[in-house]
Design a protein around this motif. Sequence first.
Motif, PDB file in Angstrom:
ATOM      1  N   GLU A  40       0.701  -1.176   0.102  1.00  0.00           N
ATOM      2  CA  GLU A  40      -0.095  -0.010  -0.068  1.00  0.00           C
ATOM      3  C   GLU A  40       0.893   1.286   0.105  1.00  0.00           C
ATOM      4  O   GLU A  40       0.571   2.137  -0.821  1.00  0.00           O
ATOM      5  N   PHE A  41       1.950   1.166   0.692  1.00  0.00           N
ATOM      6  CA  PHE A  41       2.827   2.418   0.961  1.00  0.00           C
ATOM      7  C   PHE A  41       3.668   2.585  -0.561  1.00  0.00           C
ATOM      8  O   PHE A  41       3.629   3.562  -1.063  1.00  0.00           O
ATOM      9  N   ILE A  42       4.081   1.351  -1.359  1.00  0.00           N
ATOM     10  CA  ILE A  42       4.825   1.576  -2.694  1.00  0.00           C
ATOM     11  C   ILE A  42       3.551   2.165  -3.495  1.00  0.00           C
ATOM     12  O   ILE A  42       3.934   2.955  -4.434  1.00  0.00           O
ATOM     13  N   LYS A  43       2.691   1.518  -3.391  1.00  0.00           N
ATOM     14  CA  LYS A  43       1.542   1.953  -4.436  1.00  0.00           C
ATOM     15  C   LYS A  43       1.138   3.643  -4.105  1.00  0.00           C
ATOM     16  O   LYS A  43       1.404   4.374  -5.131  1.00  0.00           O
ATOM     17  N   ARG A  44       0.967   4.052  -3.080  1.00  0.00           N
ATOM     18  CA  ARG A  44       0.803   5.611  -2.773  1.00  0.00           C
ATOM     19  C   ARG A  44       2.109   6.033  -3.300  1.00  0.00           C
ATOM     20  O   ARG A  44       1.757   7.240  -3.689  1.00  0.00           O
ATOM     21  N   GLU A  90      14.174   0.452  -7.076  1.00  0.00           N
ATOM     22  CA  GLU A  90      13.543  -0.436  -7.572  1.00  0.00           C
ATOM     23  C   GLU A  90      11.893  -0.397  -7.483  1.00  0.00           C
ATOM     24  O   GLU A  90      11.256  -1.135  -8.346  1.00  0.00           O
ATOM     25  N   ILE A  91      11.564   0.328  -6.535  1.00  0.00           N
ATOM     26  CA  ILE A  91      10.054   0.373  -6.317  1.00  0.00           C
ATOM     27  C   ILE A  91       9.404   1.319  -6.975  1.00  0.00           C
ATOM     28  O   ILE A  91       8.087   1.247  -7.404  1.00  0.00           O
ATOM     29  N   THR A  94       9.722   4.881 -12.382  1.00  0.00           N
ATOM     30  CA  THR A  94      10.396   6.269 -13.101  1.00  0.00           C
ATOM     31  C   THR A  94      11.769   5.896 -13.417  1.00  0.00           C
ATOM     32  O   THR A  94      12.610   5.131 -12.785  1.00  0.00           O
ATOM     33  N   ARG A  95      12.157   6.506 -14.458  1.00  0.00           N
ATOM     34  CA  ARG A  95      13.622   6.745 -14.929  1.00  0.00           C
ATOM     35  C   ARG A  95      14.336   7.847 -14.310  1.00  0.00           C
ATOM     36  O   ARG A  95      15.648   7.938 -14.739  1.00  0.00           O
ATOM     37  N   LEU A  96      13.646   8.781 -13.691  1.00  0.00           N
ATOM     38  CA  LEU A  96      14.424   9.900 -13.066  1.00  0.00           C
ATOM     39  C   LEU A  96      15.249   9.507 -12.017  1.00  0.00           C
ATOM     40  O   LEU A  96      15.141   8.461 -11.335  1.00  0.00           O
ATOM     41  N   PRO A  97      16.522  10.188 -11.597  1.00  0.00           N
ATOM     42  CA  PRO A  97      17.375   9.622 -10.760  1.00  0.00           C
ATOM     43  C   PRO A  97      16.844  10.002  -9.550  1.00  0.00           C
ATOM     44  O   PRO A  97      15.991  10.824  -9.047  1.00  0.00           O
ATOM     45  N   VAL A  98      17.211   9.019  -8.251  1.00  0.00           N
ATOM     46  CA  VAL A  98      16.550   9.043  -7.130  1.00  0.00           C
ATOM     47  C   VAL A  98      17.799   8.921  -6.076  1.00  0.00           C
ATOM     48  O   VAL A  98      18.604   8.259  -6.111  1.00  0.00           O
ATOM     49  N   PHE A  99      17.484   9.769  -4.783  1.00  0.00           N
ATOM     50  CA  PHE A  99      18.707   9.662  -3.790  1.00  0.00           C
ATOM     51  C   PHE A  99      17.836   9.681  -2.851  1.00  0.00           C
ATOM     52  O   PHE A  99      16.768  10.345  -2.288  1.00  0.00           O
ATOM     53  N   VAL A 100      18.228   8.720  -1.900  1.00  0.00           N
ATOM     54  CA  VAL A 100      17.814   8.464  -0.538  1.00  0.00           C
ATOM     55  C   VAL A 100      18.764   8.557   0.293  1.00  0.00           C
ATOM     56  O   VAL A 100      19.804   8.483   0.494  1.00  0.00           O
ATOM     57  N   GLU A 101      18.460   9.200   1.758  1.00  0.00           N
ATOM     58  CA  GLU A 101      19.201   9.483   2.820  1.00  0.00           C
ATOM     59  C   GLU A 101      18.481   9.431   4.130  1.00  0.00           C
ATOM     60  O   GLU A 101      17.376   9.777   4.250  1.00  0.00           O
TER      61      GLU A 101
END
Length: 305
Positions: A40-44, A90-91, A94-101
């Motif tokens: 549910e979180f990934i979907k939202r 992975e989840i 999108t092909r946009l760059p993603v940064f997680v911190e």
Amino acid sequence: MKIYLAFDIGGTKLKYALISEQGQLLKRYSESTIVSSKSEFIKRFNQIVDKFETQISGIGVSVPGKVDFQTQKISFGGSLPFLDGISFNEILNTRLPVFVENDANAATLAEMWLGSLRDVNSGVMLVLGTAVGSGIMINKRLLYGVHQQAGEVSFVSYSKLDKEHMMGSQGSAVALIEYIARNAKLSELDDGRAVFKMINQGNSYAVNRFKIFCQNLASLIYNMQTILDVERFVIGGGISQQSIVVKGINQALCDLRQTSSFVSTTLEAPRVVSSRLYNDANLFGAISHFELRDVNNLSQNIEDN
């Protein structure tokens, strides 16, 4: 002008915003993070990204828990255990760059980019909330540590290794407000404002609890300074908007140092100041990787470790 989508995932709220490359917050949103499952979180999350994808150049995410800088995968998840093992690369559809911190590191990066750490070479960010988050900047680089756990000051203990005796509890802004609110039998809706009104008006119980809170944080700052010797400590989190917080911590640090003439004449005291970005720091920090000039140095720092 480039625009980024920034997320700040908290225990009770999911905040997100559109922020320009110059650091201008263009639009802010907030909704509950209460979900029944990881799916549910990934979907939202994907729904939100889909809504803005054509407007943005990248996505930044601030999360509780440990983040692997190379894989962007989250370990643990603080108050959101369903985040454990998630990789936003992975989840997200999108092909946009993603940064997680990590959230405390994100707040630190934000202050390095736009706030109270911008004009110094070395400093520490302390984020006061449910626990105490911390980010450490040395020579304009965010320190991650060998296991990417540098700055986990909530685990600092002066006696036993249980939560009650750790800094996460002793320096908890949430616990401070809850203690005072419970004693005064306040309603939940206005606890924070009412608590600081009581402190400012001199309520003896509130003042005493606040003094202990400041003393605990002053002890943490003193001990960190003996090891790191930085120029500045920045106090963040929602509570930092109350001017008496930084004032109280500075006074407690001064009082602590004055108990030893040897210490006060030998060790230089750091400046303790308030965050400039307050509760928005995690949002700015989430997308700061796209704009910080030394982002390559940040990456190199991880590889060196």
